[in-house]
Design an enzyme around this catalytic site. Structure first.
Site, PDB file in Angstrom:
ATOM      1  N   ASN A  77      32.950  -9.795 -14.671  1.00 23.28           N
ATOM      2  CA  ASN A  77      32.634 -11.096 -14.068  1.00 23.28           C
ATOM      3  C   ASN A  77      31.589 -11.840 -14.869  1.00 23.28           C
ATOM      4  O   ASN A  77      30.740 -11.233 -15.537  1.00 23.28           O
ATOM      5  CB  ASN A  77      32.173 -10.920 -12.614  1.00 23.28           C
ATOM      6  CG  ASN A  77      30.690 -10.658 -12.516  1.00 23.28           C
ATOM      7  OD1 ASN A  77      29.897 -11.585 -12.449  1.00 23.28           O
ATOM      8  ND2 ASN A  77      30.298  -9.389 -12.528  1.00 23.28           N
ATOM      9  N   ASN A 136      16.659  -7.489  -9.479  1.00 19.53           N
ATOM     10  CA  ASN A 136      17.837  -7.541 -10.344  1.00 19.53           C
ATOM     11  C   ASN A 136      17.404  -7.641 -11.801  1.00 19.53           C
ATOM     12  O   ASN A 136      17.166  -8.708 -12.320  1.00 19.53           O
ATOM     13  CB  ASN A 136      18.719  -8.733  -9.929  1.00 19.53           C
ATOM     14  CG  ASN A 136      19.989  -8.798 -10.753  1.00 19.53           C
ATOM     15  OD1 ASN A 136      20.080  -8.171 -11.805  1.00 19.53           O
ATOM     16  ND2 ASN A 136      20.969  -9.551 -10.276  1.00 19.53           N
ATOM     17  N   CYS A 139      21.763  -7.916 -14.554  1.00 16.31           N
ATOM     18  CA  CYS A 139      22.912  -8.742 -14.920  1.00 16.31           C
ATOM     19  C   CYS A 139      22.931  -9.031 -16.412  1.00 16.31           C
ATOM     20  O   CYS A 139      21.970  -9.583 -16.960  1.00 16.31           O
ATOM     21  CB  CYS A 139      22.909 -10.047 -14.128  1.00 16.31           C
ATOM     22  SG  CYS A 139      23.599  -9.789 -12.495  1.00 16.31           S
ATOM     23  N   THR A 205      26.264  -3.963 -14.189  1.00 17.26           N
ATOM     24  CA  THR A 205      27.506  -4.020 -14.961  1.00 17.26           C
ATOM     25  C   THR A 205      27.280  -3.837 -16.455  1.00 17.26           C
ATOM     26  O   THR A 205      26.192  -4.041 -16.974  1.00 17.26           O
ATOM     27  CB  THR A 205      28.215  -5.364 -14.728  1.00 17.26           C
ATOM     28  OG1 THR A 205      27.293  -6.412 -15.013  1.00 17.26           O
ATOM     29  CG2 THR A 205      28.673  -5.483 -13.286  1.00 17.26           C
ATOM     30  N   CYS A 350      58.139  18.967 -19.789  1.00 18.11           N
ATOM     31  CA  CYS A 350      58.041  17.665 -20.460  1.00 18.11           C
ATOM     32  C   CYS A 350      57.563  17.819 -21.896  1.00 18.11           C
ATOM     33  O   CYS A 350      57.818  16.964 -22.729  1.00 18.11           O
ATOM     34  CB  CYS A 350      57.114  16.726 -19.688  1.00 18.11           C
ATOM     35  SG  CYS A 350      55.383  17.222 -19.734  1.00 18.11           S
ATOM     36  N   CYS A 353      52.078  19.016 -23.330  1.00 14.43           N
ATOM     37  CA  CYS A 353      51.047  19.964 -23.779  1.00 14.43           C
ATOM     38  C   CYS A 353      51.319  20.391 -25.216  1.00 14.43           C
ATOM     39  O   CYS A 353      50.417  20.487 -26.038  1.00 14.43           O
ATOM     40  CB  CYS A 353      50.994  21.173 -22.846  1.00 14.43           C
ATOM     41  SG  CYS A 353      52.557  22.071 -22.708  1.00 14.43           S
ATOM     42  N   CYS A 380      44.387  29.726 -29.121  1.00 13.97           N
ATOM     43  CA  CYS A 380      43.802  28.837 -28.096  1.00 13.97           C
ATOM     44  C   CYS A 380      42.270  28.879 -28.119  1.00 13.97           C
ATOM     45  O   CYS A 380      41.659  29.936 -27.954  1.00 13.97           O
ATOM     46  CB  CYS A 380      44.316  29.241 -26.714  1.00 13.97           C
ATOM     47  SG  CYS A 380      43.614  28.239 -25.381  1.00 13.97           S
ATOM     48  N   CYS A 383      40.361  24.307 -25.306  1.00 12.81           N
ATOM     49  CA  CYS A 383      39.817  22.948 -25.332  1.00 12.81           C
ATOM     50  C   CYS A 383      40.116  22.162 -24.061  1.00 12.81           C
ATOM     51  O   CYS A 383      39.462  21.172 -23.767  1.00 12.81           O
ATOM     52  CB  CYS A 383      40.317  22.186 -26.552  1.00 12.81           C
ATOM     53  SG  CYS A 383      42.027  21.651 -26.437  1.00 12.81           S
ATOM     54  N   CYS A 390      48.805  17.300 -18.992  1.00  9.98           N
ATOM     55  CA  CYS A 390      49.920  17.785 -18.168  1.00  9.98           C
ATOM     56  C   CYS A 390      50.066  16.888 -16.941  1.00  9.98           C
ATOM     57  O   CYS A 390      49.100  16.632 -16.229  1.00  9.98           O
ATOM     58  CB  CYS A 390      49.666  19.225 -17.733  1.00  9.98           C
ATOM     59  SG  CYS A 390      50.947  19.857 -16.622  1.00  9.98           S
TER      60      CYS A 390
END
Lengths: 434, 444
Positions: A77, A136, A139, A205, A350, A353, A380, A383, A390
């Site tokens: 914003n 504040n 900002c 922000t 799928c 991995c 392995c 990690c 997955c």
């Protein structure tokens, strides 16, 4: 249901969910709706000094980043502080507080870095009956160009100075809101603490450009073909906020300083995580702007249910439970060894991995002709990337190797003692463990 | 007085104009951009994706879906069309539930595949709507190739050859190009004259001349073509129709389903097409389903499909069977017609039940009758008019590898050639692969 009554820096509210100082809290109408919906507290949209109010742009004020199905992940914003007269805001605040005495009502303030300016506004805020103020210093857009907002928050000396003035001229709790647009959040927090702040709130922000229009070559949101950086918030900033909250919570110099956690709180779980890392309550904006004020009902019910399930009796009891487990990398136990394990019944084949490991990691997953994926323990390094990519939750997990089992990758048995980098022989400045 | 679904006999105009319009509108309406983005986001971008392996034309499905997801449907279409130049039609008619979507990991995991077919349509529609042709032609080679049959195989082969710079003459026996895309698919699967639009778009590559009304054996002869062209690709489809071999097959209102489907596709005004009140379709394939469903959509009161074997042996997919059932078509399995009843016009059909035995299908002797005033035969098509001199394999032209026949410089593909599944997408693959082989041989 667990009682969510929260006492934060001496301010009591029926639950830990406050609306952050932002567009949703700009006027009486909205704030009444928020309280009716169940919000525990409201930090009123930032007030400026007496006189002609600021003006806002008359084009788009928001830019966004979306996920699947246009789920809003990040919002940006360029709106400034309230553009309504100070008197109007003060009158409305007084009326609302009188009608909702059990809710927290906080006045957010941003006036120039001059003692007179603060000395002038604080008594008037006090007259409204507000429960406290929030400075504040966060900002990042517009106001910072005028020497306010994050321009103050980026200079610890200013934070300390202004906080001290506020403690001198105002006798209710003073909360200092911090900007994340700095290198180390602990310095501004320490400055607020040294100035006598009753609490800090963070994050404000993050300076950002959400997107570029590739036809007009203007950043979004575009005002007549130009764009200016805005303040980024919403679910996307939560990890940044969690880390900053934890950094302050575990800093010995600010130990015990109440923290109001802000940044992407969208569900009860987000709130619980902020509390666990040391926040005493949370502030919400983007979730309300996305879904309306009713979301607080899910947040309150979910947090209460979780506390019941875990046996926690109060919000205060949850605050800081995870803080002791936040440490520096050098103290992580290098003798803790895990291996990825694929649940073949849950696997949907799928191959993500495999692609991730084969292309970008350690070639530790084997793929057979019939698409069975198995972990090569000897490759392995644990990690966790396969777990993260997955699509099936719980399909790939990390198995901790018990003491004595040989790690096929190193050929060495797992040690039961704790050993970190400071003790490691590869570390030139290692200290001997004995 | 207007006819209704209760009017006896085979009559036109059983429905109101609105009903005709609704019944024959797009069966699976296209995605809008947001629906496509949501559907595309469900794709997991699988490694060595099963959908891609299952596609006879090996379209890189995860890649084109990701291209849609990132807002580039025209790039997605290019990915599709590089492998399958009739990707637009295949998106509409492919039995995706038996191909890519059947093996989608999300189908396996949760019974709800990524909607690959509809996404493919979204992409190809976007590209075709933008106009122009996405591929450029290589410099002319001076080689000329004759293609007989402008159906999916012929069109695919023609485009690929033209792209490689060859000159192609594409012959077809019927009045319009497109083959089964134009004449053999249910009207609601390919609305708005899509088959012709796709041919016109495909011709945008240049180098292809279409000559319609030219039939092999009548207007064209293989020997002449071989003498005039550098290569010949035969894609003549299956022009013959199998018969029931029952007395009285010539009775009025007993006809081939393929003719009915073709008439429907070519009709300017559906209310002029006559359909029975009690329609029976014999057969268990896509043609039978298309005839049965469209009879129902034209306003028949009762439509029954009768197939000689069990439901699991039907070549129409489960999805197609469900579609038929949802339109009110009754499916009877395990029965064969044995007698037509009726003097001048058909009145009823007598069936005998069958059972599977180790020695094959056997009639049990038990019979039943179905009231019928119209019957469609959809028990398969056969090769008709294959030129002399070509080796056959069963009842099709024998081919090896990428469509090579027993004659030098003659290739064949699509339904007329051995192998394949008689699907549009298979024909496209065969046409493309034959084109690559022809190109390779001619350019040695």
């Amino acid at each position: 249901m667990a009682d969510l009554t929260t006492e934060f820096a001496g301010i009591t509210s029926p639950n830990p969910f406050w609306l952050a100082s932002a567009p949703p809290t700009d006027k009486e109408y909205n704030v009444r709706r928020a309280f009716e919906a169940g919000w525990g507290g409201v930090v009123w949209k930032t007030l400026g000094a007496e006189g002609p109010p600021v003006v806002n742009v008359n084009g788009p004020r928001y830019g966004a980043v979306w996920g699947a199905d246009r789920r809003l992940l990040g919002l940006n914003n360029i709106e400034l502080i309230t553009d309504r007269p100070l008197e109007t805001n003060l009158e409305e605040m007084a009326r609302v507080k009188a009608d909702y005495p059990d809710r927290a009502l906080i006045a957010s303030i941003m006036v120039p870095c001059e003692e007179a300016a603060w000395k002038a506004i604080l008594p008037r805020v006090a007259e409204t009956g507000a429960d406290g103020i929030e400075l504040n210093f966060g900002c990042p857009h517009g106001m910072s160009e005028r020497g306010m907002g994050s321009a103050v928050g980026q200079v610890p000396e200013y934070i300390e100075m202004v906080t001290r003035w506020c403690k001198e001229y105002y006798d209710k709790p003073v909360i200092v809101k911090l900007t994340p647009n700095i290198t180390d959040i602990r310095y501004p927090a320490r400055a607020a603490h040294n100035g006598g702040a009753d609490a800090v709130s963070l994050i404000n922000t993050v300076s950002s450009i959400t997107s570029v229009n590739l036809d007009t070559m203007s950043p979004e949101p575009s005002i007549d073909g130009k764009g200016s950086h805005g303040g980024y918030c919403g679910p996307a900033v939560k990890p940044i906020a969690l880390n900053m909250v934890a950094e302050i919570a575990r800093d010995p110099e600010t130990a015990g300083l109440p923290i109001s956690g802000i940044g992407g709180v969208t569900t009860w779980r987000d709130a619980a995580e902020f509390l666990a890392l040391g926040a005493g309550n949370v502030q919400v904006c983007t979730a309300a702007m996305t879904y309306g004020f009713k979301v607080v009902q899910e947040m309150a019910a979910g947090l209460s249910q979780w506390m019941d399930d875990k046996g926690y009796k109060s919000v205060a009891e949850v605050t800081g439970l995870a803080t002791p487990n936040v440490t520096d990398w050098q103290y992580l136990n290098l003798n803790f060894i895990t291996k990825a394990e694929i649940d073949q019944d849950a696997c949907i084949k799928c191959g993500r991995c495999y692609a991730a490991c084969e292309d970008t990691s350690h070639q530790a997953i084997a793929m057979s002709a019939d698409r069975t994926f198995t972990v090569k323990d000897e490759e392995c390094v644990a990690c966790n990337l396969c777990v993260n990519v997955c699509p099936v939750e719980g399909c790939i997990t990390m198995r901790e190797l018990p003491t004595g089992e040989t790690d096929p990758r190193t050929g060495k048995p797992v040690q039961d003692d704790y050993a970190n980098w400071t003790m490691h022989p590869n570390n030139p400045s290692a200290q001997a463990a004995e | 007085m207007r006819n209704s679904h209760l009017t006896p006999g085979v009559v036109p105009g059983r429905l109101s104009p609105d009903d005709y319009h609704d019944n024959f509108s797009d069966k699976a309406p296209p995605f809008d951009a947001h629906e496509a983005a949501v559907a595309a986001d469900r794709c997991y971008f699988c490694h060595d994706a099963p959908c891609m392996t299952a596609c006879p034309t090996t379209i890189d499905i995860p890649l084109f879906i990701r291209e849609i997801q990132t807002g580039q449907p025209k790039a997605a279409a290019r990915t599709i069309l590089e492998q399958n130049i009739l990707g637009g039609m295949c998106a509409r008619v492919c039995p995706t539930e038996q191909l890519c979507e059947e093996v989608c990991v999300r189908e396996v995991a949760e019974g709800k595949p990524v909607e690959i077919g509809r996404l493919q349509r979204f992409a190809t529609d976007a590209l075709m709507a933008a106009g122009g042709h996405p591929f450029a032609r290589a410099p002319e080679t001076g080689k000329r190739i004759a293609i007989v049959g402008a159906g999916p195989a012929g069109l695919s082969c023609a485009h690929r050859l033209a792209m490689h710079g060859h000159d192609v003459v594409l012959y077809d026996a019927r009045a319009k190009p497109g083959g089964l895309n134009e004449y053999g698919i249910a009207a609601y699967k390919t609305v708005n004259d899509f088959a012709q639009a796709e041919v016109a778009w495909l011709m945008g590559i240049g180098g292809i001349t279409i000559e319609t009304g030219k039939a092999l054996g009548r207007d064209l002869h293989l020997d002449t073509l071989r003498g005039t062209f550098d290569a010949v690709f035969l894609a003549i489809g299956l022009a013959g129709v199998n018969a029931l071999r029952i007395d009285g097959e010539e009775t009025t209102h007993i006809r081939d389903a393929v003719d009915f489907i073709s008439e429907l596709r070519q009709a300017g005004d559906l209310s002029k097409i006559a359909v029975g009140r009690d329609v029976v379709v014999i057969g268990g394939g896509m043609t039978a389903v298309d005839a049965a469903v469209q009879s129902k959509l034209l306003g028949a009161e009762h439509v029954t499909m009768v197939y000689r074997r069990g439901r699991e042996r039907m070549s129409a997919s489960e999805h197609e069977q469900d579609h038929a059932a949802s339109k009110g078509v009754r499916i009877i399995t395990g029965a064969v017609p044995v007698r037509f009843i009726g003097k001048d016009a058909l009145e009823a059909i007598e069936f005998r039940y069958t059972e599977e035995t180790p020695d094959g299908l056997r009639e049990t002797g038990q019979t039943f009758r179905l009231k019928a005033d119209q019957l469609f035969k959809a028990i398969g098509q056969s090769l008709d008019g294959a030129p002399q001199g070509l080796d056959l394999c069963g009842r099709k032209i024998a081919v090896t590898g990428p469509g090579r026949t027993s004659l030098p410089n003659v290739w064949a593909g699509g339904d007329c050639a051995s192998g394949g599944d008689d699907l549009t997408v298979t024909a496209v693959a065969e046409g493309r692969d034959a084109a690559e082989d022809i190109h390779a041989q001619l350019m040695v």
